[in-house]
Design an enzyme around this catalytic site. Structure first.
Site: not given
Ligand code: 13P
Length: 248
Positions: A9, A11, A93, A95, A165, A171, A211
């Protein structure tokens, strides 16, 4: 057995030139043929990614809208993706749930729309730190999945990959322990068996995100209910190849 699944991803990251570099690196690397790989760039770079990525790998959108076409400024539909050779989308997701205020029902409606158009769904679920500390992790995750299950038929789960997740791990560099992840993955599999079917419980990939790195992926991949990863930050780096190969 369930085929190991690794999603990247990206982002809201990348430029034409950095996306080309990342995609070229993934395409030319020596990768485990037993792992399914799907990369999700920003919408602007979906076609560029499809053009440059080795055809053995798939491309995913990071989101869709739940209508096929029409006056929906800024949105992209499942049928538009399908017609452009983009066969997957991420949905739900955290976010988007938090920053864009998407609720369970909207995510369920979008999942239904994707499945109807033949688009595979990487369906994200997961609890906040506060919810974990209150002991409501499994309640939150099953509530998120129940909303989707109400709107799709049992066959739909053949085209859904569930991404667990935990928000506190995204992150932050604070990966869930193998025990924490396995416990929730097992609870999700139990939910599949009770709420969908024993076949769905057996066959649905449940992947972990939050992470994930080249350092921690191998230990996580050993857990019996962890069928792959959804990778954010590390999917932009050469280390993504090591994560693709975590199950070898
Ligand atoms: P990180 O791997 O940067 O922690 O993000 C995970 C994520 O949200 C994947 O969709």
């Amino acid at each position: 057995g369930r085929k190991f699944f690794v999603g990247g991803n990206f982002k809201m990251n990348g430029t034409v030139s950095s996306i080309k570099d990342i995609v070229h690196n993934i395409s030319t690397a020596k990768t485990d043929p037993n792992t399914e790989v799907v990369v999700a760039p920003p919408a602007l770079y979906l076609l560029l990614t499809r053009e440059h990525l080795d055809p053995k790998f798939e491309v995913a959108a990071q989101n869709i809208f739940d209508k096929p076409s029409g006056a929906f400024t800024g949105e992209i539909s499942a049928s538009q993706l399908k017609a452009s050779g983009i066969n997957w989308t991420i949905l739900g997701h955290s976010e988007r749930r938090t920053v864009l205020r998407e609720d369970d029902d909207f995510i369920a409606s979008k999942t239904k729309s994707a499945i109807e158009q033949g688009i595979g769904v990487i369906l994200c679920c997961g609890e906040s730190l506060e919810e974990r500390e209150k002991g409501t992790t499994v309640d939150v995750v099953t509530r998120q999945l129940d909303a989707v299950n109400k709107m799709v038929d049992k066959e739909a789960w053949k085209n859904i990959v569930i991404a667990y997740e935990p928000i506190w791990a995204i992150g932050t560099g604070k990966v869930a322990t193998t025990e924490q992840a396995q416990e929730v993955h097992a609870a999700i599999r139990d939910w599949l068996s009770k709420s969908v079917s024993s076949e769905a419980a057996e066959n649905t990939r449940i992947i972990y995100g939050g992470s994930v790195s080249d350092k921690n992926c191998r230990e996580l991949a050993k857990e019996k209910d962890i069928d792959g990863f959804l990778v954010g930050g590390a999917s932009l780096k050469p280390a993504f190849v090591d994560i693709i190969n975590a199950n070898q």
